[in-house]
Motif scaffolding. Sequence first.
Motif, PDB file in Angstrom:
ATOM      1  N   HIS A  79      33.378  38.793  46.000  1.00  0.00           N
ATOM      2  CA  HIS A  79      33.218  37.337  46.027  1.00  0.00           C
ATOM      3  C   HIS A  79      33.982  36.744  44.847  1.00  0.00           C
ATOM      4  O   HIS A  79      33.677  37.033  43.690  1.00  0.00           O
ATOM      5  N   ILE A  80      34.988  35.921  45.146  1.00  0.00           N
ATOM      6  CA  ILE A  80      35.821  35.336  44.093  1.00  0.00           C
ATOM      7  C   ILE A  80      35.636  33.824  44.076  1.00  0.00           C
ATOM      8  O   ILE A  80      35.833  33.149  45.092  1.00  0.00           O
ATOM      9  N   THR A  81      35.252  33.307  42.920  1.00  0.00           N
ATOM     10  CA  THR A  81      35.159  31.867  42.698  1.00  0.00           C
ATOM     11  C   THR A  81      36.318  31.440  41.810  1.00  0.00           C
ATOM     12  O   THR A  81      36.538  32.030  40.746  1.00  0.00           O
ATOM     13  N   VAL A  82      37.054  30.441  42.243  1.00  0.00           N
ATOM     14  CA  VAL A  82      38.106  29.860  41.411  1.00  0.00           C
ATOM     15  C   VAL A  82      37.556  28.587  40.778  1.00  0.00           C
ATOM     16  O   VAL A  82      37.186  27.645  41.486  1.00  0.00           O
ATOM     17  N   VAL A  83      37.455  28.591  39.457  1.00  0.00           N
ATOM     18  CA  VAL A  83      37.035  27.405  38.704  1.00  0.00           C
ATOM     19  C   VAL A  83      38.322  26.702  38.285  1.00  0.00           C
ATOM     20  O   VAL A  83      38.966  27.081  37.310  1.00  0.00           O
ATOM     21  N   GLY A 192      30.855  39.987  41.682  1.00  0.00           N
ATOM     22  CA  GLY A 192      31.765  38.877  41.936  1.00  0.00           C
ATOM     23  C   GLY A 192      32.567  38.530  40.696  1.00  0.00           C
ATOM     24  O   GLY A 192      32.243  38.946  39.577  1.00  0.00           O
ATOM     25  N   VAL A 193      33.622  37.769  40.906  1.00  0.00           N
ATOM     26  CA  VAL A 193      34.521  37.385  39.820  1.00  0.00           C
ATOM     27  C   VAL A 193      34.724  35.878  39.860  1.00  0.00           C
ATOM     28  O   VAL A 193      34.902  35.293  40.935  1.00  0.00           O
ATOM     29  N   ALA A 194      34.685  35.248  38.698  1.00  0.00           N
ATOM     30  CA  ALA A 194      35.015  33.828  38.562  1.00  0.00           C
ATOM     31  C   ALA A 194      36.271  33.720  37.715  1.00  0.00           C
ATOM     32  O   ALA A 194      36.323  34.260  36.605  1.00  0.00           O
ATOM     33  N   VAL A 195      37.280  33.050  38.240  1.00  0.00           N
ATOM     34  CA  VAL A 195      38.560  32.894  37.555  1.00  0.00           C
ATOM     35  C   VAL A 195      38.685  31.442  37.109  1.00  0.00           C
ATOM     36  O   VAL A 195      38.683  30.529  37.944  1.00  0.00           O
ATOM     37  N   ILE A 196      38.779  31.217  35.803  1.00  0.00           N
ATOM     38  CA  ILE A 196      38.849  29.865  35.248  1.00  0.00           C
ATOM     39  C   ILE A 196      40.300  29.523  34.943  1.00  0.00           C
ATOM     40  O   ILE A 196      40.986  30.262  34.228  1.00  0.00           O
ATOM     41  N   VAL A 197      40.758  28.396  35.497  1.00  0.00           N
ATOM     42  CA  VAL A 197      42.157  27.996  35.368  1.00  0.00           C
ATOM     43  C   VAL A 197      42.227  26.606  34.748  1.00  0.00           C
ATOM     44  O   VAL A 197      41.567  25.670  35.221  1.00  0.00           O
ATOM     45  N   GLY A 198      43.037  26.459  33.727  1.00  0.00           N
ATOM     46  CA  GLY A 198      43.201  25.169  33.069  1.00  0.00           C
ATOM     47  C   GLY A 198      44.123  24.239  33.833  1.00  0.00           C
ATOM     48  O   GLY A 198      44.747  24.629  34.826  1.00  0.00           O
ATOM     49  N   LEU A 233      46.299  31.817  42.065  1.00  0.00           N
ATOM     50  CA  LEU A 233      46.713  32.594  43.232  1.00  0.00           C
ATOM     51  C   LEU A 233      47.218  33.972  42.829  1.00  0.00           C
ATOM     52  O   LEU A 233      46.952  34.965  43.512  1.00  0.00           O
ATOM     53  N   VAL A 234      47.936  34.041  41.707  1.00  0.00           N
ATOM     54  CA  VAL A 234      48.416  35.340  41.222  1.00  0.00           C
ATOM     55  C   VAL A 234      47.231  36.212  40.808  1.00  0.00           C
ATOM     56  O   VAL A 234      47.156  37.396  41.155  1.00  0.00           O
ATOM     57  N   ALA A 235      46.280  35.622  40.088  1.00  0.00           N
ATOM     58  CA  ALA A 235      45.116  36.391  39.639  1.00  0.00           C
ATOM     59  C   ALA A 235      44.285  36.878  40.821  1.00  0.00           C
ATOM     60  O   ALA A 235      43.890  38.049  40.886  1.00  0.00           O
ATOM     61  N   VAL A 236      44.019  35.983  41.761  1.00  0.00           N
ATOM     62  CA  VAL A 236      43.208  36.360  42.923  1.00  0.00           C
ATOM     63  C   VAL A 236      43.906  37.448  43.731  1.00  0.00           C
ATOM     64  O   VAL A 236      43.264  38.389  44.217  1.00  0.00           O
ATOM     65  N   SER A 237      45.215  37.354  43.868  1.00  0.00           N
ATOM     66  CA  SER A 237      45.955  38.363  44.630  1.00  0.00           C
ATOM     67  C   SER A 237      45.829  39.740  43.992  1.00  0.00           C
ATOM     68  O   SER A 237      45.657  40.749  44.691  1.00  0.00           O
ATOM     69  N   GLN A 238      45.888  39.799  42.666  1.00  0.00           N
ATOM     70  CA  GLN A 238      45.746  41.091  41.988  1.00  0.00           C
ATOM     71  C   GLN A 238      44.348  41.671  42.201  1.00  0.00           C
ATOM     72  O   GLN A 238      44.188  42.871  42.457  1.00  0.00           O
ATOM     73  N   ILE A 239      43.339  40.820  42.100  1.00  0.00           N
ATOM     74  CA  ILE A 239      41.963  41.293  42.281  1.00  0.00           C
ATOM     75  C   ILE A 239      41.739  41.755  43.719  1.00  0.00           C
ATOM     76  O   ILE A 239      41.144  42.805  43.979  1.00  0.00           O
ATOM     77  N   LEU A 240      42.245  40.981  44.675  1.00  0.00           N
ATOM     78  CA  LEU A 240      42.050  41.326  46.081  1.00  0.00           C
ATOM     79  C   LEU A 240      42.826  42.573  46.479  1.00  0.00           C
ATOM     80  O   LEU A 240      42.455  43.247  47.450  1.00  0.00           O
ATOM     81  N   LEU A 241      43.894  42.878  45.756  1.00  0.00           N
ATOM     82  CA  LEU A 241      44.620  44.111  46.044  1.00  0.00           C
ATOM     83  C   LEU A 241      43.699  45.312  45.867  1.00  0.00           C
ATOM     84  O   LEU A 241      43.665  46.212  46.713  1.00  0.00           O
ATOM     85  N   CYS A 242      42.940  45.320  44.778  1.00  0.00           N
ATOM     86  CA  CYS A 242      41.977  46.401  44.562  1.00  0.00           C
ATOM     87  C   CYS A 242      40.948  46.434  45.680  1.00  0.00           C
ATOM     88  O   CYS A 242      40.610  47.492  46.213  1.00  0.00           O
ATOM     89  N   ASP A 243      40.459  45.260  46.048  1.00  0.00           N
ATOM     90  CA  ASP A 243      39.430  45.182  47.084  1.00  0.00           C
ATOM     91  C   ASP A 243      39.962  45.651  48.433  1.00  0.00           C
ATOM     92  O   ASP A 243      39.319  46.430  49.132  1.00  0.00           O
ATOM     93  N   SER A 244      41.155  45.201  48.809  1.00  0.00           N
ATOM     94  CA  SER A 244      41.680  45.529  50.131  1.00  0.00           C
ATOM     95  C   SER A 244      42.042  46.998  50.260  1.00  0.00           C
ATOM     96  O   SER A 244      41.972  47.573  51.349  1.00  0.00           O
ATOM     97  N   LEU A 245      42.417  47.632  49.142  1.00  0.00           N
ATOM     98  CA  LEU A 245      42.740  49.055  49.177  1.00  0.00           C
ATOM     99  C   LEU A 245      41.495  49.927  49.124  1.00  0.00           C
ATOM    100  O   LEU A 245      41.568  51.134  49.315  1.00  0.00           O
ATOM    101  N   GLY A 246      40.359  49.297  48.848  1.00  0.00           N
ATOM    102  CA  GLY A 246      39.111  50.045  48.814  1.00  0.00           C
ATOM    103  C   GLY A 246      39.008  51.011  47.657  1.00  0.00           C
ATOM    104  O   GLY A 246      38.364  52.057  47.760  1.00  0.00           O
ATOM    105  N   ILE A 247      39.648  50.665  46.537  1.00  0.00           N
ATOM    106  CA  ILE A 247      39.598  51.531  45.367  1.00  0.00           C
ATOM    107  C   ILE A 247      39.020  50.761  44.195  1.00  0.00           C
ATOM    108  O   ILE A 247      38.977  49.534  44.194  1.00  0.00           O
ATOM    109  N   SER A 248      38.577  51.477  43.195  1.00  0.00           N
ATOM    110  CA  SER A 248      37.940  50.848  42.049  1.00  0.00           C
ATOM    111  C   SER A 248      38.978  50.159  41.187  1.00  0.00           C
ATOM    112  O   SER A 248      40.160  50.502  41.222  1.00  0.00           O
ATOM    113  N   PRO A 249      38.565  49.168  40.380  1.00  0.00           N
ATOM    114  CA  PRO A 249      39.514  48.529  39.474  1.00  0.00           C
ATOM    115  C   PRO A 249      40.231  49.520  38.572  1.00  0.00           C
ATOM    116  O   PRO A 249      41.415  49.391  38.315  1.00  0.00           O
TER     117      PRO A 249
END
Length: 254
Positions: A79-83, A192-198, A233-249
Amino acid sequence: MPKHRFFVPAEQFSNGIVRLLGEDARQIRLVLRLQPGDEIGVLDGSGKEYHCVLESVYREETVARVGHWVVLDVEPTVHITVVQSLAKGEKLEQVIQHGTEIGVSRFLLVQTERSVMRLEKERERARMERWRRIAKEAAEQAHRAKVPAVDGILSLPEALQQVAGASILTLHPDGAALSLAEWLRCGSLDAGVAVIVGPEGGLTNDEVLLCQKHGATTVSLMPRVLRTETAALVAVSQILLCDSLGISPKECSG
């Protein structure tokens, strides 16, 4: 799988019939020019897609007969929240649209010190409706099973309270001890992860410190400085790469 898909509230389903109202009905009749007998996909946000056949098509209301349904297994397990700080022009719309397409679960919109956009209450309501509509349309186009929530407009302290318990990452190019790739070696996605963007001018030092006091880790993305509409979008893509491959961070970036 139906070519055209629509998210509707669960209360619009009744006795084997689903009603599509307002903009959905107008899109079906005036834009897509669908006719009775055509098939559409209708989702109620629970993860199910109902295959429906149009029975009547009008500008303000379309009625479809509900057929069989399938459970969509397309949502990320993390679960990813973008702040996201408010940004001017179409930048915020781009974050919501493309973030929805790639798998963001929730957007929290925040007013930060350097946010250029300032909205009066009347305009805020209209903008929130538009941003939620963008998320809905992007979820339909991307064949998602759920529409991400778009909430706000909050202060940064209010947003930090709402993401308490998640792994909080503050994107900040200056003075970050870790890159996101380095954080992924030891961080956890379980809660879950929350990504804070200025905003365009970035977060202030005081805002970065406030995030740290709420348990956030300050990370950078790369040696270059990214625009506010690109960073999340860059940060979320990196995080989701781990998730989609089904491997640990740790395995993902080790």
